[in-house]
Design a protein around this motif. Structure first.
Motif, PDB file in Angstrom:
ATOM      1  N   ASP A  27       0.821  -1.219   0.000  1.00 42.73           N
ATOM      2  CA  ASP A  27       0.000   0.000   0.000  1.00 42.73           C
ATOM      3  C   ASP A  27       0.853   1.266   0.000  1.00 42.73           C
ATOM      4  O   ASP A  27       0.310   2.377  -0.145  1.00 42.73           O
ATOM      5  CB  ASP A  27      -0.928   0.019   1.217  1.00 42.73           C
ATOM      6  N   LEU A  28       2.165   1.098   0.175  1.00 43.86           N
ATOM      7  CA  LEU A  28       3.053   2.260   0.203  1.00 43.86           C
ATOM      8  C   LEU A  28       3.547   2.635  -1.191  1.00 43.86           C
ATOM      9  O   LEU A  28       4.348   3.576  -1.324  1.00 43.86           O
ATOM     10  CB  LEU A  28       4.262   1.984   1.114  1.00 43.86           C
ATOM     11  N   GLU A  29       3.091   1.923  -2.207  1.00 45.81           N
ATOM     12  CA  GLU A  29       3.502   2.252  -3.574  1.00 45.81           C
ATOM     13  C   GLU A  29       3.045   3.662  -3.933  1.00 45.81           C
ATOM     14  O   GLU A  29       1.924   4.075  -3.633  1.00 45.81           O
ATOM     15  CB  GLU A  29       2.902   1.244  -4.561  1.00 45.81           C
ATOM     16  N   GLY A  30       3.934   4.378  -4.562  1.00 46.50           N
ATOM     17  CA  GLY A  30       3.620   5.756  -4.944  1.00 46.50           C
ATOM     18  C   GLY A  30       4.056   6.770  -3.911  1.00 46.50           C
ATOM     19  O   GLY A  30       3.976   7.978  -4.148  1.00 46.50           O
ATOM     20  N   ILE A  31       4.495   6.295  -2.736  1.00 49.50           N
ATOM     21  CA  ILE A  31       4.996   7.201  -1.694  1.00 49.50           C
ATOM     22  C   ILE A  31       6.519   7.182  -1.744  1.00 49.50           C
ATOM     23  O   ILE A  31       7.142   6.120  -1.725  1.00 49.50           O
ATOM     24  CB  ILE A  31       4.514   6.769  -0.295  1.00 49.50           C
ATOM     25  N   SER A  32       7.121   8.345  -1.828  1.00 54.56           N
ATOM     26  CA  SER A  32       8.574   8.427  -1.895  1.00 54.56           C
ATOM     27  C   SER A  32       9.174   8.464  -0.498  1.00 54.56           C
ATOM     28  O   SER A  32       8.480   8.697   0.494  1.00 54.56           O
ATOM     29  CB  SER A  32       8.993   9.682  -2.672  1.00 54.56           C
ATOM     30  N   SER A  33      10.466   8.236  -0.439  1.00 49.71           N
ATOM     31  CA  SER A  33      11.161   8.250   0.849  1.00 49.71           C
ATOM     32  C   SER A  33      11.139   9.640   1.477  1.00 49.71           C
ATOM     33  O   SER A  33      11.195   9.781   2.695  1.00 49.71           O
ATOM     34  CB  SER A  33      12.606   7.779   0.676  1.00 49.71           C
ATOM     35  N   ARG A  34      11.036  10.669   0.662  1.00 47.37           N
ATOM     36  CA  ARG A  34      11.065  12.038   1.184  1.00 47.37           C
ATOM     37  C   ARG A  34       9.789  12.407   1.942  1.00 47.37           C
ATOM     38  O   ARG A  34       9.833  13.158   2.915  1.00 47.37           O
ATOM     39  CB  ARG A  34      11.285  13.030   0.037  1.00 47.37           C
ATOM     40  N   ASN A  35       8.655  11.909   1.461  1.00 47.67           N
ATOM     41  CA  ASN A  35       7.389  12.267   2.134  1.00 47.67           C
ATOM     42  C   ASN A  35       6.744  11.069   2.830  1.00 47.67           C
ATOM     43  O   ASN A  35       5.554  11.088   3.134  1.00 47.67           O
ATOM     44  CB  ASN A  35       6.408  12.895   1.143  1.00 47.67           C
ATOM     45  N   LEU A  36       7.540  10.027   3.072  1.00 50.15           N
ATOM     46  CA  LEU A  36       7.006   8.812   3.694  1.00 50.15           C
ATOM     47  C   LEU A  36       6.455   9.098   5.096  1.00 50.15           C
ATOM     48  O   LEU A  36       5.381   8.603   5.454  1.00 50.15           O
ATOM     49  CB  LEU A  36       8.097   7.737   3.772  1.00 50.15           C
ATOM     50  N   TYR A  37       7.169   9.897   5.879  1.00 43.76           N
ATOM     51  CA  TYR A  37       6.733  10.175   7.253  1.00 43.76           C
ATOM     52  C   TYR A  37       5.372  10.872   7.265  1.00 43.76           C
ATOM     53  O   TYR A  37       4.497  10.535   8.075  1.00 43.76           O
ATOM     54  CB  TYR A  37       7.771  11.052   7.967  1.00 43.76           C
ATOM     55  N   GLU A  38       5.162  11.817   6.375  1.00 43.62           N
ATOM     56  CA  GLU A  38       3.909  12.570   6.349  1.00 43.62           C
ATOM     57  C   GLU A  38       2.764  11.762   5.740  1.00 43.62           C
ATOM     58  O   GLU A  38       1.617  11.867   6.178  1.00 43.62           O
ATOM     59  CB  GLU A  38       4.073  13.877   5.569  1.00 43.62           C
ATOM     60  N   ARG A  39       3.063  10.942   4.722  1.00 47.17           N
ATOM     61  CA  ARG A  39       2.011  10.251   3.985  1.00 47.17           C
ATOM     62  C   ARG A  39       1.801   8.802   4.430  1.00 47.17           C
ATOM     63  O   ARG A  39       0.938   8.111   3.878  1.00 47.17           O
ATOM     64  CB  ARG A  39       2.342  10.282   2.481  1.00 47.17           C
ATOM     65  N   PHE A  40       2.538   8.362   5.410  1.00 47.66           N
ATOM     66  CA  PHE A  40       2.385   6.979   5.870  1.00 47.66           C
ATOM     67  C   PHE A  40       0.958   6.777   6.407  1.00 47.66           C
ATOM     68  O   PHE A  40       0.466   7.586   7.204  1.00 47.66           O
ATOM     69  CB  PHE A  40       3.400   6.663   6.972  1.00 47.66           C
ATOM     70  N   LYS A  63      10.955  -4.395   7.102  1.00 50.85           N
ATOM     71  CA  LYS A  63      10.339  -4.222   5.786  1.00 50.85           C
ATOM     72  C   LYS A  63      10.466  -2.778   5.315  1.00 50.85           C
ATOM     73  O   LYS A  63      10.724  -2.513   4.132  1.00 50.85           O
ATOM     74  CB  LYS A  63       8.875  -4.638   5.838  1.00 50.85           C
ATOM     75  N   LEU A  64      10.268  -1.835   6.228  1.00 56.11           N
ATOM     76  CA  LEU A  64      10.440  -0.424   5.872  1.00 56.11           C
ATOM     77  C   LEU A  64      11.876  -0.158   5.441  1.00 56.11           C
ATOM     78  O   LEU A  64      12.133   0.577   4.479  1.00 56.11           O
ATOM     79  CB  LEU A  64      10.068   0.474   7.055  1.00 56.11           C
ATOM     80  N   ASP A  65      12.815  -0.743   6.156  1.00 49.98           N
ATOM     81  CA  ASP A  65      14.228  -0.555   5.822  1.00 49.98           C
ATOM     82  C   ASP A  65      14.559  -1.128   4.450  1.00 49.98           C
ATOM     83  O   ASP A  65      15.395  -0.573   3.713  1.00 49.98           O
ATOM     84  CB  ASP A  65      15.121  -1.197   6.887  1.00 49.98           C
ATOM     85  N   SER A  66      13.923  -2.241   4.106  1.00 48.58           N
ATOM     86  CA  SER A  66      14.193  -2.854   2.796  1.00 48.58           C
ATOM     87  C   SER A  66      13.544  -2.064   1.661  1.00 48.58           C
ATOM     88  O   SER A  66      14.099  -1.970   0.560  1.00 48.58           O
ATOM     89  CB  SER A  66      13.700  -4.300   2.780  1.00 48.58           C
ATOM     90  N   LEU A  67      12.381  -1.473   1.921  1.00 55.40           N
ATOM     91  CA  LEU A  67      11.690  -0.696   0.894  1.00 55.40           C
ATOM     92  C   LEU A  67      12.262   0.709   0.745  1.00 55.40           C
ATOM     93  O   LEU A  67      12.284   1.270  -0.358  1.00 55.40           O
ATOM     94  CB  LEU A  67      10.194  -0.608   1.229  1.00 55.40           C
ATOM     95  N   PHE A  68      12.706   1.274   1.863  1.00 55.15           N
ATOM     96  CA  PHE A  68      13.241   2.644   1.851  1.00 55.15           C
ATOM     97  C   PHE A  68      14.605   2.659   2.556  1.00 55.15           C
ATOM     98  O   PHE A  68      14.728   3.178   3.674  1.00 55.15           O
ATOM     99  CB  PHE A  68      12.274   3.603   2.545  1.00 55.15           C
ATOM    100  N   PRO A  69      15.617   2.057   1.939  1.00 56.78           N
ATOM    101  CA  PRO A  69      16.936   1.944   2.586  1.00 56.78           C
ATOM    102  C   PRO A  69      17.573   3.294   2.905  1.00 56.78           C
ATOM    103  O   PRO A  69      18.341   3.406   3.868  1.00 56.78           O
ATOM    104  CB  PRO A  69      17.763   1.166   1.556  1.00 56.78           C
ATOM    105  N   GLU A  70      17.240   4.321   2.117  1.00 57.51           N
ATOM    106  CA  GLU A  70      17.815   5.645   2.378  1.00 57.51           C
ATOM    107  C   GLU A  70      17.268   6.266   3.661  1.00 57.51           C
ATOM    108  O   GLU A  70      17.843   7.219   4.194  1.00 57.51           O
ATOM    109  CB  GLU A  70      17.562   6.587   1.191  1.00 57.51           C
ATOM    110  N   ASN A  71      16.154   5.713   4.156  1.00 62.64           N
ATOM    111  CA  ASN A  71      15.543   6.235   5.382  1.00 62.64           C
ATOM    112  C   ASN A  71      15.933   5.454   6.636  1.00 62.64           C
ATOM    113  O   ASN A  71      15.383   5.697   7.706  1.00 62.64           O
ATOM    114  CB  ASN A  71      14.013   6.224   5.263  1.00 62.64           C
ATOM    115  N   LYS A  72      16.838   4.510   6.505  1.00 66.78           N
ATOM    116  CA  LYS A  72      17.222   3.729   7.687  1.00 66.78           C
ATOM    117  C   LYS A  72      18.523   4.227   8.321  1.00 66.78           C
ATOM    118  O   LYS A  72      19.024   3.622   9.272  1.00 66.78           O
ATOM    119  CB  LYS A  72      17.327   2.254   7.340  1.00 66.78           C
ATOM    120  N   ILE A  73      19.032   5.333   7.782  1.00 68.24           N
ATOM    121  CA  ILE A  73      20.248   5.923   8.353  1.00 68.24           C
ATOM    122  C   ILE A  73      19.894   6.600   9.674  1.00 68.24           C
ATOM    123  O   ILE A  73      18.958   7.400   9.755  1.00 68.24           O
ATOM    124  CB  ILE A  73      20.862   6.945   7.381  1.00 68.24           C
TER     125      ILE A  73
END
Length: 239
Positions: A27-40, A63-73
């Motif tokens: 269901d997170l398809e179409g949500i980018s890593s930049r706006n994931l926090y706001e649109r989750f 799973k979040l880390d695998s889908l959005f690896p740039e956000n796991k830093i």
């Protein structure tokens, strides 16, 4: 007030985590890593995720880390963006979902504490996720202490309740304190019960005015003098 309280020593058992389908991360398809926090979709996540189970929460974070690896830093604040999303879901969003109730529900608070303590226990075995677990635990412990404060203000008699005292003690044990204001009469009763006679005398002698001292002495004589007269009459009759 104490007579109206529940002194039952029964504490609700810890709830068993029921199996749930789990959140569909597609269901997170179409949500980018930049706006994931706001649109989750926080509420959708709480509807389906098995957040009662710590292991399930760990899997969701993985799973979040695998889908959005740039956000796991991990950021300087101690969290990654993915961790912040799970924390936000399990704290602020979950509290909003529960709503606020004026009616005291001590059983629910005990179950909340039982659930929150799982995060504190898990934090002892990890270093990378320590802020993640401790933030969720701390949030709900503060939630519980605030609720106890409100319950005590709304219904004074609940402070004598066994479950209230149980929660109060558990919170204090972990360094979370509840402000339970005691009336002057309650304090006097507690000191009398503890046989703190010297403290009571010093408090009476140095913290009260002359008129109050005279009134208390006269009141004491009013109760003591009849007994003294009765004892004297008894001994005179038996001479």
């Amino acid at each position: 007030m104490a007579l109206r309280s529940d002194f039952s020593g029964e504490v609700p058992e810890e709830e068993v985590c029921l199996p749930l389908p789990g959140f569909n991360f597609n269901d997170l398809e179409g949500i980018s890593s930049r706006n994931l926090y706001e649109r989750f979709p926080y509420q959708q996540y709480l509807d389906s995720a098995n957040y009662c189970d710590i292991l399930a929460i760990q899997q969701d974070l993985a799973k979040l880390d695998s889908l959005f690896p740039e956000n796991k830093i991990i950021k300087p604040e101690g969290f990654s963006v993915n961790q912040e999303i799970i924390v936000n879901a399990l704290t602020t969003k979950l509290e909003e979902r529960m709503g606020t109730s004026v009616k005291p529900d001590l059983d629910s608070l005990i179950r909340q504490m039982q659930w929150a303590e799982k995060f504190n226990a898990y934090s002892q075995f990890t270093s990378t996720n320590l802020p993640f677990y401790q933030s969720i635990y701390g949030f709900w412990m503060n939630h519980i202490t605030n609720a106890l404060d409100s319950y005590g203000e709304i219904n004074r008699s609940i402070t004598y309740n066994f479950k209230f005292k149980y929660l109060l003690t558990r919170c204090q044990e972990k360094g979370y304190y509840v402000t339970v204001k005691e009336t002057k009469i309650e304090k006097i009763i507690f000191y009398i019960n503890g046989e703190e006679w010297l403290y009571l005398f010093n408090k009476f002698w140095y913290s009260t005015g002359p008129s109050f001292k005279v009134s208390m002495v006269l009141l004491a004589l009013l109760f003591v003098l009849p007994y003294f007269i009765l004892v004297r009459i008894y001994f005179i009759k038996n001479l």
